[in-house]
Design an enzyme around this catalytic site. Structure first.
Site, mmCIF file in Angstrom:
data_model
loop_
_atom_site.group_PDB
_atom_site.id
_atom_site.type_symbol
_atom_site.label_atom_id
_atom_site.label_comp_id
_atom_site.label_asym_id
_atom_site.label_seq_id
_atom_site.Cartn_x
_atom_site.Cartn_y
_atom_site.Cartn_z
ATOM 1 N N GLY A 194 -59.163 17.976 6.090
ATOM 2 C CA GLY A 194 -58.947 18.029 4.644
ATOM 3 C C GLY A 194 -60.060 17.475 3.782
ATOM 4 O O GLY A 194 -60.215 17.873 2.633
ATOM 5 N N GLU A 218 -61.232 10.605 2.442
ATOM 6 C CA GLU A 218 -59.974 11.290 2.713
ATOM 7 C C GLU A 218 -59.622 12.224 1.557
ATOM 8 O O GLU A 218 -60.069 12.018 0.426
ATOM 9 C CB GLU A 218 -58.891 10.210 2.939
ATOM 10 C CG GLU A 218 -57.504 10.670 3.270
ATOM 11 C CD GLU A 218 -57.353 11.544 4.507
ATOM 12 O OE1 GLU A 218 -58.025 12.581 4.573
ATOM 13 O OE2 GLU A 218 -56.512 11.221 5.374
ATOM 14 N N ASP A 219 -58.855 13.262 1.863
ATOM 15 C CA ASP A 219 -58.455 14.190 0.798
ATOM 16 C C ASP A 219 -57.337 13.613 -0.059
ATOM 17 O O ASP A 219 -57.385 13.657 -1.281
ATOM 18 C CB ASP A 219 -58.052 15.565 1.387
ATOM 19 C CG ASP A 219 -57.030 15.468 2.525
ATOM 20 O OD1 ASP A 219 -56.641 14.346 2.909
ATOM 21 O OD2 ASP A 219 -56.627 16.529 3.034
ATOM 22 N N ASP A 250 -50.877 9.823 1.168
ATOM 23 C CA ASP A 250 -49.482 10.191 0.991
ATOM 24 C C ASP A 250 -48.623 8.984 1.417
ATOM 25 O O ASP A 250 -48.433 8.062 0.631
ATOM 26 C CB ASP A 250 -49.251 11.441 1.855
ATOM 27 C CG ASP A 250 -47.916 12.110 1.624
ATOM 28 O OD1 ASP A 250 -47.563 12.327 0.457
ATOM 29 O OD2 ASP A 250 -47.235 12.425 2.608
ATOM 30 N N LYS A 256 -50.992 9.977 -3.960
ATOM 31 C CA LYS A 256 -49.589 10.211 -4.335
ATOM 32 C C LYS A 256 -48.828 8.916 -4.102
ATOM 33 O O LYS A 256 -48.130 8.776 -3.099
ATOM 34 C CB LYS A 256 -48.979 11.252 -3.384
ATOM 35 C CG LYS A 256 -49.054 12.683 -3.794
ATOM 36 C CD LYS A 256 -48.171 13.487 -2.823
ATOM 37 C CE LYS A 256 -48.632 14.899 -2.681
ATOM 38 N NZ LYS A 256 -47.909 15.601 -1.604
ATOM 39 N N PHE A 264 -46.477 19.189 -3.505
ATOM 40 C CA PHE A 264 -47.404 19.592 -2.461
ATOM 41 C C PHE A 264 -48.579 20.336 -3.078
ATOM 42 O O PHE A 264 -48.406 21.325 -3.779
ATOM 43 C CB PHE A 264 -46.705 20.466 -1.421
ATOM 44 C CG PHE A 264 -47.497 20.559 -0.157
ATOM 45 C CD1 PHE A 264 -47.444 19.550 0.789
ATOM 46 C CD2 PHE A 264 -48.328 21.647 0.079
ATOM 47 C CE1 PHE A 264 -48.201 19.616 1.948
ATOM 48 C CE2 PHE A 264 -49.088 21.730 1.241
ATOM 49 C CZ PHE A 264 -49.018 20.709 2.174
ATOM 50 N N VAL A 265 -49.783 19.834 -2.827
ATOM 51 C CA VAL A 265 -50.975 20.429 -3.439
ATOM 52 C C VAL A 265 -51.878 21.055 -2.390
ATOM 53 O O VAL A 265 -51.897 20.627 -1.227
ATOM 54 C CB VAL A 265 -51.761 19.384 -4.269
ATOM 55 C CG1 VAL A 265 -50.974 18.976 -5.496
ATOM 56 C CG2 VAL A 265 -52.117 18.166 -3.432
ATOM 57 N N ASP A 289 -54.765 21.954 2.736
ATOM 58 C CA ASP A 289 -54.179 23.203 3.230
ATOM 59 C C ASP A 289 -52.660 23.205 3.175
ATOM 60 O O ASP A 289 -52.022 22.155 3.105
ATOM 61 C CB ASP A 289 -54.581 23.420 4.698
ATOM 62 C CG ASP A 289 -53.829 22.469 5.633
ATOM 63 O OD1 ASP A 289 -53.881 21.241 5.411
ATOM 64 O OD2 ASP A 289 -53.171 22.952 6.574
ATOM 65 N N ARG A 338 -57.747 26.137 1.951
ATOM 66 C CA ARG A 338 -58.689 25.013 1.914
ATOM 67 C C ARG A 338 -59.918 25.311 1.060
ATOM 68 O O ARG A 338 -60.516 24.404 0.491
ATOM 69 C CB ARG A 338 -59.176 24.669 3.333
ATOM 70 C CG ARG A 338 -58.116 24.059 4.241
ATOM 71 C CD ARG A 338 -58.796 23.490 5.486
ATOM 72 N NE ARG A 338 -57.872 23.210 6.574
ATOM 73 C CZ ARG A 338 -57.167 22.083 6.696
ATOM 74 N NH1 ARG A 338 -57.289 21.139 5.801
ATOM 75 N NH2 ARG A 338 -56.360 21.914 7.724
#
Ligand code: IMP
Ligand code: MG
Length: 184
Positions: free
Chosen positions: A47, A103-104, A107, A135, A156-157, A163, A169
């Site tokens: 990600g 990191e993307d 969570d 988040k 959810f993004v 992805d 992506r």
């Protein structure tokens, strides 16, 4: 901008991301300017690759890059915060290296909380984290990234590296999927 058919709406556009990436890079440059150690950008596959590629171009401080791949146990009964390491980091110079994990999205916080601990135990001179998205509503462990691009709501993004089932992506923006896309 032509919207991908499966995207309900754009949450964060390309320009907004570019500006934020520059701002983060400037902060990182400033914070590591006098460290005296090597700076390693450690991307978490897959990600983070788009964010990593853009961020590394904007950082002027000399850097090296590396990658790790992990998979979390998910939010089942495990509460250990452990993750499976699929691709590990092998370096002999960690005591002389400031590790900045890229990191993307954060969570539950389990992945980064585990990795920070893991890399510290491996002997890194320092371990910090930069995430494009956070988040915080979803947090299950006490973890706060050192650098955050955008705080996002509990939706959810996808896009800009993120992805859904390995799709989307390559979208240049962060968006929210249409419900119909989940049923594919
Ligand atoms: P956690 O913080 O350990 O729960 O894990 C974060 C990881 O979950 C991220 O690196 C993503 O791979 C994935 N993830 C969490 N939320 C999203 C999302 O909204 N879209 C896509 N991937 C997500
Ligand atoms: Mg990820």
């Amino acid at each position: 901008m032509i919207l991908n058919n499966d995207v309900e709406r754009i949450l964060i556009g390309e320009e907004q991301i570019n500006e934020k990436v520059k701002e983060l890079a400037q902060r990182i440059d400033r914070d590591y300017a006098n460290s005296g150690k090597k700076l390693l950008l450690l991307g978490i596959l897959k990600g983070s690759v788009v964010f990593m590629g853009d961020l590394m171009k904007q950082i002027t401080h000399p850097i090296e890059i590396d990658f790790m791949k992990v998979s979390s146990y998910g939010s089942g009964t495990k509460t250990t915060g452990n993750v499976n390491i699929i691709l590990d980091l092998y370096r002999k110079d960690l005591p002389n290296t400031d590790v900045l994990i890229v990191e993307d999205i954060v969570d539950s916080g389990r992945t980064l909380s585990y990795l920070c601990n893991y890399l510290s135990l491996k002997g890194a001179a320092s371990v910090k984290t930069v995430t494009l998205l956070d988040k915080p509503e979803r947090r299950e462990v006490d973890f706060n990234p050192d650098y955050t691009g955008f705080v996002v709501p509990d939706e959810f993004v996808i896009g800009y590296g993120l992805d859904y089932d390995e799709q989307y992506r390559a979208l240049p923006y962060v968006g929210i999927l249409k419900p119909s896309a989940y049923q594919k």
